[in-house]
Write a protein that holds these residues in place. Structure first.
Motif, mmCIF file in Angstrom:
data_model
loop_
_atom_site.group_PDB
_atom_site.id
_atom_site.type_symbol
_atom_site.label_atom_id
_atom_site.label_comp_id
_atom_site.label_asym_id
_atom_site.label_seq_id
_atom_site.Cartn_x
_atom_site.Cartn_y
_atom_site.Cartn_z
ATOM 1 N N GLU A 235 53.960 16.822 52.799
ATOM 2 C CA GLU A 235 53.979 15.876 53.919
ATOM 3 C C GLU A 235 54.203 14.448 53.412
ATOM 4 O O GLU A 235 54.910 13.648 54.049
ATOM 5 C CB GLU A 235 52.664 15.960 54.709
ATOM 6 C CG GLU A 235 52.518 17.228 55.537
ATOM 7 C CD GLU A 235 53.669 17.407 56.519
ATOM 8 O OE1 GLU A 235 53.926 16.479 57.320
ATOM 9 O OE2 GLU A 235 54.327 18.471 56.474
ATOM 10 N N GLY A 236 53.608 14.129 52.259
ATOM 11 C CA GLY A 236 53.831 12.808 51.670
ATOM 12 C C GLY A 236 55.263 12.629 51.191
ATOM 13 O O GLY A 236 55.872 11.567 51.367
ATOM 14 N N ILE A 237 55.833 13.689 50.585
ATOM 15 C CA ILE A 237 57.232 13.639 50.134
ATOM 16 C C ILE A 237 58.169 13.405 51.308
ATOM 17 O O ILE A 237 59.155 12.648 51.216
ATOM 18 C CB ILE A 237 57.613 14.936 49.388
ATOM 19 C CG1 ILE A 237 56.882 15.025 48.033
ATOM 20 C CG2 ILE A 237 59.125 15.041 49.193
ATOM 21 C CD1 ILE A 237 57.375 14.052 46.979
ATOM 22 N N LYS A 238 57.860 14.019 52.451
ATOM 23 C CA LYS A 238 58.688 13.823 53.648
ATOM 24 C C LYS A 238 58.713 12.364 54.076
ATOM 25 O O LYS A 238 59.747 11.848 54.506
ATOM 26 C CB LYS A 238 58.167 14.700 54.794
ATOM 27 C CG LYS A 238 58.472 16.187 54.630
ATOM 28 C CD LYS A 238 57.868 16.981 55.792
ATOM 29 C CE LYS A 238 58.130 18.483 55.628
ATOM 30 N NZ LYS A 238 57.486 19.273 56.716
ATOM 31 N N VAL A 239 57.568 11.686 53.952
ATOM 32 C CA VAL A 239 57.521 10.256 54.287
ATOM 33 C C VAL A 239 58.417 9.460 53.343
ATOM 34 O O VAL A 239 59.156 8.556 53.771
ATOM 35 C CB VAL A 239 56.067 9.726 54.225
ATOM 36 C CG1 VAL A 239 56.036 8.212 54.406
ATOM 37 C CG2 VAL A 239 55.210 10.409 55.273
ATOM 38 N N LEU A 240 58.370 9.792 52.048
ATOM 39 C CA LEU A 240 59.244 9.121 51.081
ATOM 40 C C LEU A 240 60.709 9.352 51.422
ATOM 41 O O LEU A 240 61.527 8.416 51.387
ATOM 42 C CB LEU A 240 58.946 9.624 49.661
ATOM 43 C CG LEU A 240 57.552 9.346 49.088
ATOM 44 C CD1 LEU A 240 57.398 10.005 47.719
ATOM 45 C CD2 LEU A 240 57.287 7.859 48.982
ATOM 46 N N ASP A 241 61.051 10.598 51.761
ATOM 47 C CA ASP A 241 62.437 10.916 52.118
ATOM 48 C C ASP A 241 62.853 10.220 53.410
ATOM 49 O O ASP A 241 63.961 9.667 53.507
ATOM 50 C CB ASP A 241 62.616 12.434 52.260
ATOM 51 C CG ASP A 241 62.613 13.158 50.919
ATOM 52 O OD1 ASP A 241 62.833 12.492 49.885
ATOM 53 O OD2 ASP A 241 62.385 14.387 50.905
ATOM 54 N N ASP A 242 61.964 10.251 54.418
ATOM 55 C CA ASP A 242 62.295 9.641 55.718
ATOM 56 C C ASP A 242 62.528 8.139 55.588
ATOM 57 O O ASP A 242 63.302 7.552 56.355
ATOM 58 C CB ASP A 242 61.177 9.905 56.737
ATOM 59 C CG ASP A 242 61.113 11.363 57.177
ATOM 60 O OD1 ASP A 242 62.087 12.103 56.910
ATOM 61 O OD2 ASP A 242 60.088 11.765 57.760
ATOM 62 N N ASN A 243 61.843 7.506 54.622
ATOM 63 C CA ASN A 243 62.005 6.074 54.415
ATOM 64 C C ASN A 243 63.038 5.742 53.330
ATOM 65 O O ASN A 243 63.156 4.590 52.923
ATOM 66 C CB ASN A 243 60.655 5.452 54.057
ATOM 67 C CG ASN A 243 59.740 5.337 55.258
ATOM 68 O OD1 ASN A 243 59.832 4.388 56.029
ATOM 69 N ND2 ASN A 243 58.871 6.321 55.435
ATOM 70 N N ASN A 244 63.765 6.777 52.914
ATOM 71 C CA ASN A 244 64.868 6.604 51.954
ATOM 72 C C ASN A 244 64.419 5.841 50.706
ATOM 73 O O ASN A 244 65.044 4.855 50.288
ATOM 74 C CB ASN A 244 66.042 5.873 52.618
ATOM 75 C CG ASN A 244 67.372 6.257 51.984
ATOM 76 O OD1 ASN A 244 67.408 6.892 50.935
ATOM 77 N ND2 ASN A 244 68.465 5.868 52.621
ATOM 78 N N VAL A 245 63.315 6.301 50.114
ATOM 79 C CA VAL A 245 62.762 5.628 48.940
ATOM 80 C C VAL A 245 63.731 5.684 47.753
ATOM 81 O O VAL A 245 63.774 4.760 46.932
ATOM 82 C CB VAL A 245 61.380 6.217 48.577
ATOM 83 C CG1 VAL A 245 60.899 5.706 47.220
ATOM 84 C CG2 VAL A 245 60.369 5.848 49.655
#
Length: 266
Positions: A235-245
């Protein structure tokens, strides 16, 4: 013949950490080293243990077989006020953004080695990139390499990539500190005491870096090993991906490299 085997111009945090590594490893004796720094307190410290303090930059270069330039890019111009007429010197530079060609413009045709160390050199955990001119004697190069191996690991790269390597080692500690600070502060905001949050976060970073180096697994596989299907990490990785880190990381590196090229023109 020069009076000293090594001269160090600038003994700040980085120049000082390199000097301490040299002294710890007995690469040179104190009596074989001279320094010049604008900070008299630093000069006194090293003079008290047997190093010579010279009166200016020119004398340091003139009297040393090998010269380490450990000054800030903004101070590089202080060397242009001198006309160097030198033979068979080895000039080592850790000045960010200054190319081997820049060094040649100041010193004429010499043997040059360009180095990009980082601040963990202070605790013998440095990561140093190094490039050299074609005329460097192999024995001399190995001697210089041993200086930086005394404070960490060393990688030889092409001089054309010395600005591009800065985000990977020279600036990387700052980016990791920024990253760690955010996670530690989040832990504290959730009720975990600061020292515990710091300990767990930092050892997770150390252990993860060792996993990359020692397991030889692809990094994507290491990420997958931590991410259980439908688990918390994912779920944390998805946030990183969604914010184009990944794009933010690329932009960070590009901005760092761009500034290094700007510094080369100062």
């Amino acid at each position: 013949m020069s009076n000293f085997k090594l001269g160090i111009l600038g003994v700040g945090k980085m120049g000082g950490s390199i000097l301490e590594g040299i002294l710890r490893s007995n690469i040179y004796k104190p009596s074989e080293i001279c320094i010049f720094d604008v900070n008299q307190e630093i000069n006194n410290k090293y003079q008290n243990i047997g190093l010579a303090v010279l009166e200016n930059e020119y004398e340091l270069v003139k009297q040393s077989d090998m010269v380490l330039l450990a000054i800030k890019p903004q101070m590089f111009s202080c060397l242009t006020k001198y006309t160097f007429d030198l033979q068979d010197k080895v000039i080592i530079s850790i000045v960010a953004g200054k190319t081997l060609k820049d060094l040649e413009n100041i010193f004429g045709k010499q043997q040059f080695i360009r180095v990009m160390p980082n601040t963990p050199s202070l605790i013998n955990c440095g990561a140093t990139a190094i490039s050299k001119t074609d005329n460097i004697n192999e024995e001399v190069f190995q001697k210089v390499k041993s200086i930086f191996e005394s404070i960490g690991v060393v990688s030889l790269i092409d001089d054309n990539l010395m600005n591009e390597v800065i985000p990977l080692n020279g600036s990387m500690p700052a980016y990791l500190y920024y990253f760690a600070k955010g996670f530690i502060e989040n832990g504290v905001s959730k009720g975990i005491d600061y020292e515990t949050a710091k300990l767990l976060c930092c050892h997770a970073i150390i252990g993860s870096a060792k996993m990359i180096l020692e397991t030889n697994k692809p990094i994507d596989e290491l990420i997958k090993d931590v991410c259980s299907p439908k688990g918390a990490t994912l779920e944390g990785i998805k946030v990183l991906d969604d914010n184009n880190v990944n794009k933010i990381i690329n932009d960070t590196c590009d901005a760092c490299i761009k500034r290094a090229y700007e510094l080369s023109n100062l």
